[in-house]
Structures are given as C-alpha cells and as structure tokens.
Design an enzyme around this catalytic site. Sequence first.
Site, mmCIF file in Angstrom:
data_model
loop_
_atom_site.group_PDB
_atom_site.id
_atom_site.type_symbol
_atom_site.label_atom_id
_atom_site.label_comp_id
_atom_site.label_asym_id
_atom_site.label_seq_id
_atom_site.Cartn_x
_atom_site.Cartn_y
_atom_site.Cartn_z
ATOM 1 N N SER A 288 0.827 -1.202 0.000
ATOM 2 C CA SER A 288 0.000 0.000 0.000
ATOM 3 C C SER A 288 0.858 1.247 0.000
ATOM 4 O O SER A 288 1.967 1.266 0.559
ATOM 5 C CB SER A 288 -0.864 -0.037 1.265
ATOM 6 O OG SER A 288 -1.414 1.227 1.507
ATOM 7 N N LYS B 43 1.983 -3.941 6.633
ATOM 8 C CA LYS B 43 2.393 -3.855 5.218
ATOM 9 C C LYS B 43 3.914 -3.665 5.138
ATOM 10 O O LYS B 43 4.596 -4.311 4.342
ATOM 11 C CB LYS B 43 1.659 -2.708 4.512
ATOM 12 C CG LYS B 43 0.166 -2.924 4.355
ATOM 13 C CD LYS B 43 -0.160 -4.109 3.457
ATOM 14 C CE LYS B 43 -1.625 -4.440 3.406
ATOM 15 N NZ LYS B 43 -1.923 -5.742 2.768
ATOM 16 N N TYR C 74 -2.075 -1.692 11.188
ATOM 17 C CA TYR C 74 -2.350 -2.177 9.829
ATOM 18 C C TYR C 74 -1.229 -1.753 8.873
ATOM 19 O O TYR C 74 -0.654 -2.574 8.158
ATOM 20 C CB TYR C 74 -3.702 -1.631 9.321
ATOM 21 C CG TYR C 74 -3.822 -1.694 7.825
ATOM 22 C CD1 TYR C 74 -4.118 -2.897 7.191
ATOM 23 C CD2 TYR C 74 -3.578 -0.565 7.025
ATOM 24 C CE1 TYR C 74 -4.177 -2.970 5.804
ATOM 25 C CE2 TYR C 74 -3.632 -0.628 5.652
ATOM 26 C CZ TYR C 74 -3.935 -1.828 5.051
ATOM 27 O OH TYR C 74 -3.976 -1.906 3.681
#
Length: 344
Positions: free
Chosen positions: A127, A156, A152
Amino acid sequence: MKDRILVTGGTGYIGSHTVVELQQAGYEVVIVDNLSNSSADVVDNIEAVSGIRPAFEKLDCLDFAGLDGVFAKYPGIKAIIHFAASKAVGESVQKPLLYYRNNIVSLINLLELMPKYHVQGIVFSSSCTVYGQPDKLPVTEEAPIKKAESPYGNTKQINEEIIRDTVASGAPISAILLRYFNPIGAHPSALLGELPNGVPQNLVPYIVQTAIGIREKLSIFGNDYHTPDGTCIRDYINVVDLAKAHVVAISRILEQKQKEKVEVFNIGTGHGLSVLQLVHAFEKATGVKLNYQMAPRRAGDIEQVWADPTLANQKLGWKAETSIEDTLLSAWKWQLRLREKGIQ
Ligand code: UDP
C-alpha cells in the site's frame, strides 16, 4: 496446460476482480479465503462474469497444515497472489495483536510452503501507506518508508521486509510488491464490488451509501489542508485496472522477466483528486446530487499523496485506463444492484 495460480483472499474486493482478470488471461485459479470479510456467493458471481468456476477452499491462511493440504490437492501451483489480510485501519489500532498475527503469520506460512511445492513467486498487496506523507509528489518507489501510522500500515511494511529478507536468504522464489493507491469502483457487470462491513470508513463506499439514502450525509474530513480546495488529495485507482496489474505481475514472474528477485511498483493513475473534486465527479457521472457537509479532520489522515506510476508503466507495461467518471458510475451501479438484491 494452464498455469495454476493460488489467490488468497480471492473472494474479497480486489481479490475477486483479480480472479476474473486472471481467468480471462488464461490462468487457472485456486482461491483460498476464510470468508471473514466476504461471502461464498462471490464464487458464483465470479463464474457469472468469467464463465469459469474457480476452485474454492474455505480456509484461514493461519492454518499451516490446511494450506499445505491445498498445495498438495492442487499440484503445480506456479505463483501466489496474497490478498488475504485484515484491513481496517481503526480496528487495527484497537486490536493490534489480531492484525499482527493475521497479516504476518499468513505470509510466513505461504513463504515457508513455497519452496516445498516449487512455487516460483508471490505478488504481495502492499500500500502507498508505506510512504506516509511523502516529501516529494508524485511519489516514486524510491521515496523513503515513513513510520507507520497504524498497526495495519505497519503489517504492510513488515511484510515487505519479510519478503525481502526471505529472498535475500536464498529462498528459491521471487516477488513483486504492488503498492496500491486508493482502489475504488466495481466490475462493469455490477456482479462484483466492495461490500463494506457496517458503516463504511472509505470515501467511495460512504458516497454511494449516502447517494442511495442509507447514510444521511457525507462528512468531508477537513477543508483546511494545504491543498487548492482545502480537502485531502488521493490517487483513486479503478479496481479492474488494479486487478490487471496483478495479471501482468504474474506473467512477469512466470516468464522470468524480473530484473531483480524482489521488485516494487506503484499502482496508481498518476493524478491526484481532492475529496471535493471526487464528490463533484460522482455527481457529474451519475446525475445524483450528494448531501455533504464539512467536518473536522480525521486523525491519522495524510494530507496529499499521488503516485508516480512510471515504473509500472514502463516495466510492467501496465497503465490505469478507466476514467474517474466510468469508475464512479461502476461504484454507483454496484450499489444499485445491492439495493435490488436487498443486500444494502
Ligand atoms: N473521507 C471523507 N469522508 C469519509 C471518508 C473519507 O472525507 O466519510 C476522506 C478521507 O479523510 C481521505 C479521503 O476521503 O482524505 C480518502 O479516505 P479513504 O478512507 O477512502 O482512504 P485513505 O484514507 O486510506 O486514503
């Protein structure tokens, strides 16, 4: 024989669109999904769009023995696209361990099994959140990674590192990390799309639910940013265009065209749109007037970010193609279909 691809999270939003594009490109797909954020009906809808029913295994990627069984049951899996992950930023702040376990252990399980089953490569859903607020725009893949704003986002970053370290250790695999910008829209057939859980956190699902009357009005989070109209700027990428990026990444791995064993690409349009511009584009594309109000800033939001997708354009031969109007219209048609089916 068709090359067999394992797609984890294949009944989810981006996963389901990617399964269809893989099938249309001639790949055979095996889906693994625990249905935690999607439903088994999606398999029917994939078949309705592509005319081909993908193999489907309801399984959690935390289940190492179960995953081992999938590789044994479907011999010759050539590559993996790994979507399966928890993805709600706010929830990750409340439940960090859940996020670290789900997102990190799932990847480790796959990486451990790949050599055993001679799987050549993995495409990983990363992302643009890894860039935080970039110092330079548009942002290139060379931009420094900033400290993550949430567990979160951190998963990544950590997963990118885990993949790099695994390949560097000599594991016989290669990888492509795709850094998505803001995926929006739905399949033009209106058979596949995003199904938010509860009150949508993301902009476009909130817009379409407001337009159809599920929500009273959209709150625009902040109009005092240092941007031309004061609202935040993002790079909104059509989900089918995004799905196609995965197909070219898979063929790059299988045809051994990679220049390095781990490659990273920005997947965006190269154009930034403000929240207000997006709202106006939605109204223009659909003819529906949207009820909205200005609201305070949302904690953790980045002011502005958009991609420099030159590397993906040149090396992958991939480019975003769909206009923002067509994309927003597809999101609207999907919402209308959900209403028709009495789903939302
Ligand atoms: N946004 C908004 N109202 C909403 C949801 C989002 O104004 O109800 C804004 C948000 O502040 C951000 C942009 O829309 O500037 C995109 O937000 P989204 O959550 O879709 O994506 P991300 O924050 O991951 O870029």
